[in-house]
Design an enzyme around this catalytic site. Structure first.
Site, PDB file in Angstrom:
ATOM      1  N   GLY A 258       0.789  -1.218   0.000  1.00  0.00           N
ATOM      2  CA  GLY A 258       0.000   0.000   0.000  1.00  0.00           C
ATOM      3  C   GLY A 258       0.826   1.275   0.000  1.00  0.00           C
ATOM      4  N   SER A 259       0.341   2.274   0.740  1.00  0.00           N
ATOM      5  CA  SER A 259       0.836   3.647   0.598  1.00  0.00           C
ATOM      6  C   SER A 259       2.247   3.892   1.103  1.00  0.00           C
ATOM      7  CB  SER A 259      -0.129   4.610   1.300  1.00  0.00           C
ATOM      8  OG  SER A 259      -1.380   4.615   0.646  1.00  0.00           O
ATOM      9  N   VAL A 260       2.901   2.902   1.719  1.00  0.00           N
ATOM     10  CA  VAL A 260       4.315   3.095   2.052  1.00  0.00           C
ATOM     11  C   VAL A 260       5.152   3.250   0.784  1.00  0.00           C
ATOM     12  CG1 VAL A 260       4.241   1.936   4.298  1.00  0.00           C
ATOM     13  CG2 VAL A 260       4.667   0.585   2.228  1.00  0.00           C
ATOM     14  N   PHE A 261       4.572   2.880  -0.374  1.00  0.00           N
ATOM     15  CA  PHE A 261       5.250   3.079  -1.655  1.00  0.00           C
ATOM     16  C   PHE A 261       5.257   4.541  -2.088  1.00  0.00           C
ATOM     17  CE2 PHE A 261       5.612  -1.379  -2.251  1.00  0.00           C
ATOM     18  CZ  PHE A 261       6.339  -1.633  -3.407  1.00  0.00           C
ATOM     19  N   LYS A 262       4.355   5.353  -1.566  1.00  0.00           N
ATOM     20  CA  LYS A 262       4.201   6.723  -2.066  1.00  0.00           C
ATOM     21  C   LYS A 262       5.463   7.562  -1.943  1.00  0.00           C
ATOM     22  CE  LYS A 262      -0.800   6.772  -1.502  1.00  0.00           C
ATOM     23  NZ  LYS A 262      -1.949   7.168  -0.672  1.00  0.00           N
TER      24      LYS A 262
END
Length: 541
Positions: A258-262
């Protein structure tokens, strides 16, 4: 006495003499034979090299070799196999009397294992039976004095003392040759603290599984690696092969994080010159793409700059940024940070990522916020740790090697790393990561919540919750990831801001003093304050 009586007496005497000769010969054979054991219980010591110990970075023992006794039989020296098997089964309940009788009846064999690894009490009990044809064979066995501590990392050995999991397997040749202990980068005190906090989080959040990794960014040395449920290598032979405790989720489980990739997407776009920190993006309207709708969990306003997109975790804003970056440059960046390959850490179970079957505009969009690509927590953290190392990625390691000189790979400029760190610091101060803040230790990080994939789509009732962090923010040294598999919904829901983020905060608060990091309590604001958008509709997740 008649001649017939004397003849009968002489025959009886000759028969008795012959019997005594046979018995004496048998006794001498048993006592003197150089290649057979005594008919009564004895002990044989084999020529076996003691497997090298495994110790932590400070020399504290994690695995060692100890002498144990196994029960062995020679069927050719046993008069009554049924009686021997029955009496042994009476004191060793896990022995099947019928099966053992069959094996002890095979007169073509001279060596049969009866039971490996007897306890001292079992050995004495068997000895007291005084059965023939048995002996105790002294063997070297493996013991893990700290029980479940770093259990999946250490792995275990099989009944023959050969590594069958974890470091025991990957470093089997080195350990089997004996010699000096193998020193891991793990710190026992830090590892114990991480595992204790993970256990507390399991009680509170009721997740299916979890992984935590703490890594020193400059050297790549893993200070702690924990997986839930815990695994006790001392009981490896009693644990079913499909038991979930056997999996090291830090290196062997694949997750859409999820958003830890952002932050990685933002870094790629900044590094490529595709965006500037002050650029504004429309975050109000969902994005329609080939029948799919990309939206935000909560609205954050009409327009937002890059810092707000990170701090408030906007999917819409991240996709707009990634569209400026483009699929080709996105893939090049993911390749450079190592997320398109398995992590090279010294564990054979390190899993390769699951990538989209085809790379197009839709998969590029979802990968920008951590969907459609599944990686291990270890692979992700080794990429993310570049934020704590001035933009350079270092290969992770679990083994201390004084000759090792890490060869860093620059994946982004130091300026880009600093900019994104400031944005992640804002996410902890005012955004979705607020529950990870620790007084005095200045955490920067990012939450990530992703629905679990199921055949045909995603299960919106089950999540993977993660929090990735660097600390201390103003002088980064360590990178941390906490990943929780299907945590139960609490008062704030099952999103990462309510479970993974506070778990990460508790871990940092507990381990930072052990790592020698002194707390600082002045209010340090991130350098990116000037980049923040002033939106009248911002709402924290």
């Amino acid at each position: 006495m008649t001649e017939a009586s004397r003849h009968r007496t002489r025959l009886v005497g000759l028969g008795l003499s012959a019997l005594f000769v046979v018995l004496a010969g048998k006794a001498g054979y048993l006592a003197l034979s150089s290649d057979r054991e005594s008919g009564r219980l004895a002990t044989r010591t084999g020529e076996q090299v003691a497997r090298a110990d495994i110790v932590d970075r400070n020399g504290e023992q994690l695995a060692t070799s100890v002498s144990v006794y196994s029960l062995v039989a020679n069927p050719q020296l046993i008069w009554d196999p049924r009686e021997v098997a029955t009496r042994l089964a009476g004191v060793l309940p896990d022995i099947d009397a019928d099966s053992l009788t069959s094996r002890l009846s095979d007169q073509s064999r001279e060596f049969v294992w009866v039971k490996r690894g007897l306890t001292p009490r079992q050995r004495q009990t068997v000895f007291d039976l005084g059965l023939e044809g048995l002996w105790f064979k002294e063997e070297i066995s493996r013991a893990y004095p700290r029980g479940t501590l770093a259990g999946q990392v250490l792995g275990f050995v099989n009944v023959d003392g050969v590594g069958a999991g974890g470091i025991e397997f990957s470093q089997n040749d080195r350990l089997a040759s004996g010699g000096e202990p193998l020193r891991l980068t793990i710190d026992n005190g830090v590892q114990a603290a991480v595992e204790a906090e993970l256990a507390a989080s399991a009680a509170a959040d009721g997740f299916e599984g979890a992984a935590v990794i703490l890594m020193e960014a400059r050297t790549g040395e893993v200070r702690a690696m924990a997986s839930w449920p815990p695994f006790n290598p001392n009981r490896a032979s009693d644990i079913a092969m499909d038991d979930p405790s056997r999996m090291n989720r830090a290196t062997g489980a694949l997750y859409e994080l999820g958003s830890v990739f952002k932050p990685l997407t933002i870094a790629a776009a900044l590094e490529a010159g595709a965006i500037r920190p002050t650029d504004m993006f429309d975050v109000h309207d969902p994005i329609e793409m080939r029948g799919y709708t990309i939206s935000d969990l909560h609205p954050i306003g009409t327009r937002a700059n890059v810092t707000t997109i990170i701090s408030e975790s906007s999917n819409i804003g991240t996709v707009h940024i990634n569209q400026k970056l483009g699929p080709r440059r996105q893939q090049d960046f993911l390749k450079r940070v190592g997320l398109l390959d398995r992590s090279p850490v010294e564990l054979s179970g390190s899993a390769a990522p699951i990538l989209p079957e085809r790379m197009d505009d839709l998969t590029a969009a979802t990968m920008a916020y951590g969907h459609g690509i599944a990686v291990t927590p270890m692979a992700f953290l080794s990429a993310f740790a570049a934020f704590a190392n001035g933009g350079e990625r270092v290969t992770p390691t679990l083994i201390v090697d004084e000759t090792r000189k890490p060869q860093p790979v620059r994946v982004m400029s130091a300026i880009t790393a600093d900019l994104v760190n400031a944005m992640m610091r804002e996410a902890v101060l005012t955004g979705t990561g607020k529950n990870a803040e620790v007084a005095g230790y200045r955490v920067a990080g990012k939450t990530g919540t992703a629905e679990k994939p199921v055949p045909g789509g995603y299960d919106d009732g089950r999540n993977i919750s993660s929090f990735a962090a660097i600390f201390p923010y103003d002088s980064p040294q360590y990178a941390l990831i906490v990943t929780l598999d299907d945590p139960k919904a609490g008062p704030g829901g099952s999103v990462a801001s309510q479970n993974a983020a506070p778990a990460a905060g508790r871990i940092i608060e507990r381990v930072a003093p052990l790592l020698g990091i002194a707390p600082r309590f002045e209010d340090l604001r991130p350098a990116s304050d000037g980049y923040r958008a002033r939106s009248d509709e911002r709402t924290s997740l």
